[in-house]
Design a protein around this motif. Structure first.
Motif, PDB file in Angstrom:
ATOM      1  N   GLY A 161     -53.483  49.625  49.581  1.00  0.00           N
ATOM      2  CA  GLY A 161     -53.477  48.688  50.694  1.00  0.00           C
ATOM      3  C   GLY A 161     -54.834  48.266  51.205  1.00  0.00           C
ATOM      4  N   THR A 162     -55.826  48.122  50.303  1.00  0.00           N
ATOM      5  CA  THR A 162     -57.144  47.659  50.747  1.00  0.00           C
ATOM      6  C   THR A 162     -57.094  46.210  51.220  1.00  0.00           C
ATOM      7  N   GLY A 163     -56.140  45.461  50.680  1.00  0.00           N
ATOM      8  CA  GLY A 163     -56.008  44.063  51.069  1.00  0.00           C
ATOM      9  C   GLY A 163     -56.996  43.140  50.404  1.00  0.00           C
ATOM     10  N   VAL A 164     -57.750  43.649  49.419  1.00  0.00           N
ATOM     11  CA  VAL A 164     -58.768  42.852  48.733  1.00  0.00           C
ATOM     12  C   VAL A 164     -58.232  42.418  47.377  1.00  0.00           C
TER      13      VAL A 164
ATOM     14  N   ASN B 150     -64.916  37.985  45.749  1.00  0.00           N
ATOM     15  CA  ASN B 150     -65.859  36.912  46.065  1.00  0.00           C
ATOM     16  C   ASN B 150     -65.585  36.283  47.427  1.00  0.00           C
ATOM     17  N   GLN B 151     -64.433  36.612  48.022  1.00  0.00           N
ATOM     18  CA  GLN B 151     -64.056  36.013  49.300  1.00  0.00           C
ATOM     19  C   GLN B 151     -64.473  36.900  50.469  1.00  0.00           C
ATOM     20  N   CYS B 152     -64.709  36.291  51.602  1.00  0.00           N
ATOM     21  CA  CYS B 152     -65.055  37.022  52.818  1.00  0.00           C
ATOM     22  C   CYS B 152     -63.849  37.834  53.297  1.00  0.00           C
ATOM     23  N   ILE B 153     -64.086  39.089  53.659  1.00  0.00           N
ATOM     24  CA  ILE B 153     -63.022  39.953  54.182  1.00  0.00           C
ATOM     25  C   ILE B 153     -63.076  39.875  55.699  1.00  0.00           C
ATOM     26  N   THR B 154     -62.182  39.101  56.296  1.00  0.00           N
ATOM     27  CA  THR B 154     -62.196  38.906  57.748  1.00  0.00           C
ATOM     28  C   THR B 154     -61.447  40.006  58.483  1.00  0.00           C
ATOM     29  N   GLN B 155     -60.575  40.728  57.787  1.00  0.00           N
ATOM     30  CA  GLN B 155     -59.826  41.810  58.415  1.00  0.00           C
ATOM     31  C   GLN B 155     -59.717  42.974  57.439  1.00  0.00           C
ATOM     32  N   VAL B 156     -60.468  44.036  57.697  1.00  0.00           N
ATOM     33  CA  VAL B 156     -60.410  45.204  56.822  1.00  0.00           C
ATOM     34  C   VAL B 156     -59.149  46.003  57.135  1.00  0.00           C
ATOM     35  N   ALA B 157     -58.799  46.873  56.227  1.00  0.00           N
ATOM     36  CA  ALA B 157     -57.621  47.719  56.416  1.00  0.00           C
ATOM     37  C   ALA B 157     -57.855  48.709  57.552  1.00  0.00           C
ATOM     38  N   THR B 158     -56.795  49.083  58.214  1.00  0.00           N
ATOM     39  CA  THR B 158     -56.821  50.130  59.236  1.00  0.00           C
ATOM     40  C   THR B 158     -55.710  51.123  58.907  1.00  0.00           C
ATOM     41  N   PRO B 159     -55.779  52.331  59.433  1.00  0.00           N
ATOM     42  CA  PRO B 159     -54.699  53.293  59.151  1.00  0.00           C
ATOM     43  C   PRO B 159     -53.314  52.757  59.498  1.00  0.00           C
ATOM     44  N   SER B 160     -53.222  51.964  60.567  1.00  0.00           N
ATOM     45  CA  SER B 160     -51.915  51.442  60.978  1.00  0.00           C
ATOM     46  C   SER B 160     -51.416  50.314  60.089  1.00  0.00           C
TER      47      SER B 160
ATOM     48  N   ILE C 229     -65.318  54.954  58.062  1.00  0.00           N
ATOM     49  CA  ILE C 229     -65.138  56.100  57.152  1.00  0.00           C
ATOM     50  C   ILE C 229     -63.818  55.974  56.409  1.00  0.00           C
ATOM     51  N   PHE C 230     -62.776  55.557  57.128  1.00  0.00           N
ATOM     52  CA  PHE C 230     -61.454  55.419  56.504  1.00  0.00           C
ATOM     53  C   PHE C 230     -61.465  54.423  55.353  1.00  0.00           C
ATOM     54  N   ILE C 231     -62.038  53.221  55.562  1.00  0.00           N
ATOM     55  CA  ILE C 231     -61.996  52.224  54.488  1.00  0.00           C
ATOM     56  C   ILE C 231     -62.892  52.645  53.309  1.00  0.00           C
ATOM     57  N   THR C 232     -63.938  53.431  53.585  1.00  0.00           N
ATOM     58  CA  THR C 232     -64.798  53.900  52.492  1.00  0.00           C
ATOM     59  C   THR C 232     -64.044  54.894  51.625  1.00  0.00           C
ATOM     60  N   ILE C 233     -63.367  55.854  52.253  1.00  0.00           N
ATOM     61  CA  ILE C 233     -62.570  56.831  51.499  1.00  0.00           C
ATOM     62  C   ILE C 233     -61.467  56.120  50.732  1.00  0.00           C
ATOM     63  N   GLN C 234     -60.783  55.187  51.393  1.00  0.00           N
ATOM     64  CA  GLN C 234     -59.711  54.423  50.745  1.00  0.00           C
ATOM     65  C   GLN C 234     -60.239  53.668  49.530  1.00  0.00           C
ATOM     66  N   TRP C 235     -61.411  53.048  49.686  1.00  0.00           N
ATOM     67  CA  TRP C 235     -62.015  52.266  48.600  1.00  0.00           C
ATOM     68  C   TRP C 235     -62.412  53.155  47.432  1.00  0.00           C
ATOM     69  N   VAL C 236     -63.013  54.316  47.712  1.00  0.00           N
ATOM     70  CA  VAL C 236     -63.405  55.241  46.647  1.00  0.00           C
ATOM     71  C   VAL C 236     -62.179  55.733  45.889  1.00  0.00           C
TER      72      VAL C 236
ATOM     73  N   ASN D 223     -48.533  53.062  50.615  1.00  0.00           N
ATOM     74  CA  ASN D 223     -50.000  53.100  50.595  1.00  0.00           C
ATOM     75  C   ASN D 223     -50.509  54.480  50.983  1.00  0.00           C
ATOM     76  N   TRP D 224     -49.920  55.052  52.010  1.00  0.00           N
ATOM     77  CA  TRP D 224     -50.334  56.383  52.455  1.00  0.00           C
ATOM     78  C   TRP D 224     -50.030  57.434  51.391  1.00  0.00           C
ATOM     79  N   LEU D 225     -48.919  57.276  50.685  1.00  0.00           N
ATOM     80  CA  LEU D 225     -48.595  58.204  49.600  1.00  0.00           C
ATOM     81  C   LEU D 225     -49.686  58.164  48.538  1.00  0.00           C
ATOM     82  N   ALA D 226     -50.133  56.955  48.176  1.00  0.00           N
ATOM     83  CA  ALA D 226     -51.177  56.815  47.156  1.00  0.00           C
ATOM     84  C   ALA D 226     -52.491  57.438  47.623  1.00  0.00           C
ATOM     85  N   VAL D 227     -52.873  57.176  48.881  1.00  0.00           N
ATOM     86  CA  VAL D 227     -54.112  57.737  49.414  1.00  0.00           C
ATOM     87  C   VAL D 227     -54.061  59.258  49.401  1.00  0.00           C
ATOM     88  N   LEU D 228     -52.973  59.814  49.916  1.00  0.00           N
ATOM     89  CA  LEU D 228     -52.853  61.271  49.988  1.00  0.00           C
ATOM     90  C   LEU D 228     -52.754  61.888  48.596  1.00  0.00           C
TER      91      LEU D 228
END
Length: 459
Positions: free
Chosen positions: A328-331, A335-345, A262-269, A351-356
């Motif tokens: 901070g999506t990290g993408v 076209n590349q495989c995402i081996t480690q998605v973002a986490t809140p930590s 849910i977190f990465i979906t909200i962050q991505w949107v 990044n948190w300022l932008a999200v909020l």
């Protein structure tokens, strides 16, 4: 007599706008070439397999978007000489459909207001994300899967706009194109299908509530669209495709926690709004600011000031300031495989300022739109459009290609934001404030100028 002649001038002017837009679109489509990858694959399939065998192979082995697959097959079977005028026409019918809807929803208007309203919608297309349009409308494969289905979805909703806003004057002829368009959209692109069906259901419920009658044809169209969407989702190839794409694009898809998903979906949107959608939000906030200043009360002034602050912050990325847009999506390469998605930590303080900031911005915009509506129906209409934009992207929660699909999956959301800005702009144009055309044009030119290398990459 002079008034009648002037009205004819504006009517003819609107037709010239339509023709000029089509010719410009045809010229742009003529500059597009086939690309390696998907274009090459579909071109090969169209020349090596009969249509029915191709559709069966795709439905069983890959996905259920049968109308999109059919349109893609035909586009590559007949070649670029077929795709270019057809794509140009459908690209023209995109703003054409929005203009038609804005007119239905905004009520009575003079030919002069109608002309400037159409001009505003055409001008605001420059404010859509360049990569969104590029991948969704001018990449040949992207156009047949996204643009063509989305345009069908827009025109399929016309009878429902008539049902709510024309009341007893709603005609039945629109069903001759609306039902086929609804079928194309529902079995062509899940995002637009979900949006259209949701608004259609609300329109039918509204009619039943107001008049205590069931609109049979409208209900029939909903049933056809829902059945087509169901057939899409039960495609035997869906599960196999999902597993393939998990391994290829997001190995963590099945193992990450629900909370992190849910977190990465909200962050991505929110990231899509802050980057690809910032120009459209800017126009919504500026139009809202002007309308709020007319209310001449303290609450209106507060809303106007806050809208102004949000509008200024939205344009900061054009100056290279990413304080409120880098989440901070990290993408960096979809076209590349995402081996480690973002986490809140994993997010920094910035990044948190932008999200909020953008969470608050969306919540504020909902409150602003509710305040701008003059009647309850208009309040619901405006706020539901923004919620639908959020939902059309949020549905990608269920796809492991959320990142890999690129900017084209923002297309439906951006069209809804474009439509929303058009409705607010129409309110100002009815007041004679044609100056907003200059503002919309300036924002569009800025957007294109800052993305000129991206524009050149499609030509």
């Amino acid at each position: 007599m002079q008034s009648i002649e002037r009205d004819k001038f504006y009517v003819i002017g609107e037709r010239i706008l339509f023709a000029g837009f089509f010719l410009a679109a045809w010229l742009l489509c003529g500059l597009i070439s086939y690309t390696d990858g998907d274009d090459a694959y579909f071109s090969s399939m169209a020349r090596s397999m009969p249509l029915w065998e191709y559709l069966k192979m795709r439905y069983v082995g890959w996905e259920g978007r049968m109308t999109s697959e059919t349109m893609t097959y035909l586009a590559f079977y007949f070649g670029k000489s077929f795709w270019q005028p057809v794509n140009a026409f459908l690209f023209t019918m995109l703003p054409g459909g929005l203009i038609h809807l804005v007119k239905k929803l905004s009520g009575e208007r003079t030919p002069k207001q109608s002309f400037f309203m159409a001009l505003l919608i055409y001008v605001m297309i420059l404010s859509l994300g360049i990569e969104v349009i590029g991948y969704g409308a001018f990449w040949i494969t992207g156009s047949t899967f996204y643009l063509w289905s989305i345009v069908a979805g827009i025109w399929s909703v016309m009878p429902y706009a008539d049902l709510v806003y024309q009341r007893g004057n709603a005609g039945r002829l629109s069903f001759l194109y609306a039902i086929p368009c609804g079928l194309i959209a529902a079995m062509g692109q899940e995002q637009i299908a979900a949006v259209v069906i949701a608004f259609a259901v609300l329109a039918v419920w509204y009619e039943i509530y107001c008049s205590r009658r069931i609109p049979i044809l409208h209900l029939a169209e909903i049933i056809i669209m829902a059945a087509a969407l169901f057939v899409l989702f039960i495609s035997p190839g869906t599960e196999a495709r999902t597993q393939t794409e998990i391994m290829r694009f997001m190995p963590q898809y099945e193992t990450m926690s629900t909370g992190n998903h849910i977190f990465i979906t909200i962050q991505w949107v929110l990231s899509s709004f802050a980057n690809e959608g910032k120009q459209l939000f800017f126009l919504i906030w500026i139009f809202g600011l002007i309308l709020m200043l007319q209310k001449k009360d303290n609450r209106g002034k507060v809303f106007a000031v806050l809208a102004g602050i949000e509008a200024v912050a939205a344009l900061l990325p054009f100056l290279g300031v990413t304080l409120c847009s880098e989440m901070g999506t990290g993408v960096t390469d979809f076209n590349q495989c995402i081996t480690q998605v973002a986490t809140p930590s994993s997010l920094t303080g910035q990044n948190w300022l932008a999200v909020l900031w953008w969470l608050v911005a969306v919540a504020f915009t909902l409150a602003l739109l509710w305040r701008l509506g003059e009647k309850r129906l208009e309040k619901l209409q405006l706020t539901l459009l923004l919620l639908a934009a959020c939902a059309s992207e949020g549905i990608m929660y269920f796809s492991p290609t959320m990142y890999a699909s690129g900017a084209r999956v923002y297309f439906v959301a951006q069209i809804l934001l474009w439509f929303l800005a058009g409705l607010l702009g129409a309110k100002l144009l009815r007041q004679g404030k044609v100056q907003i055309l200059i503002l919309a044009g300036a924002v569009g030119v800025l957007n294109v100028a800052c993305s000129i290398t991206t524009v050149a990459s499609y030509l």
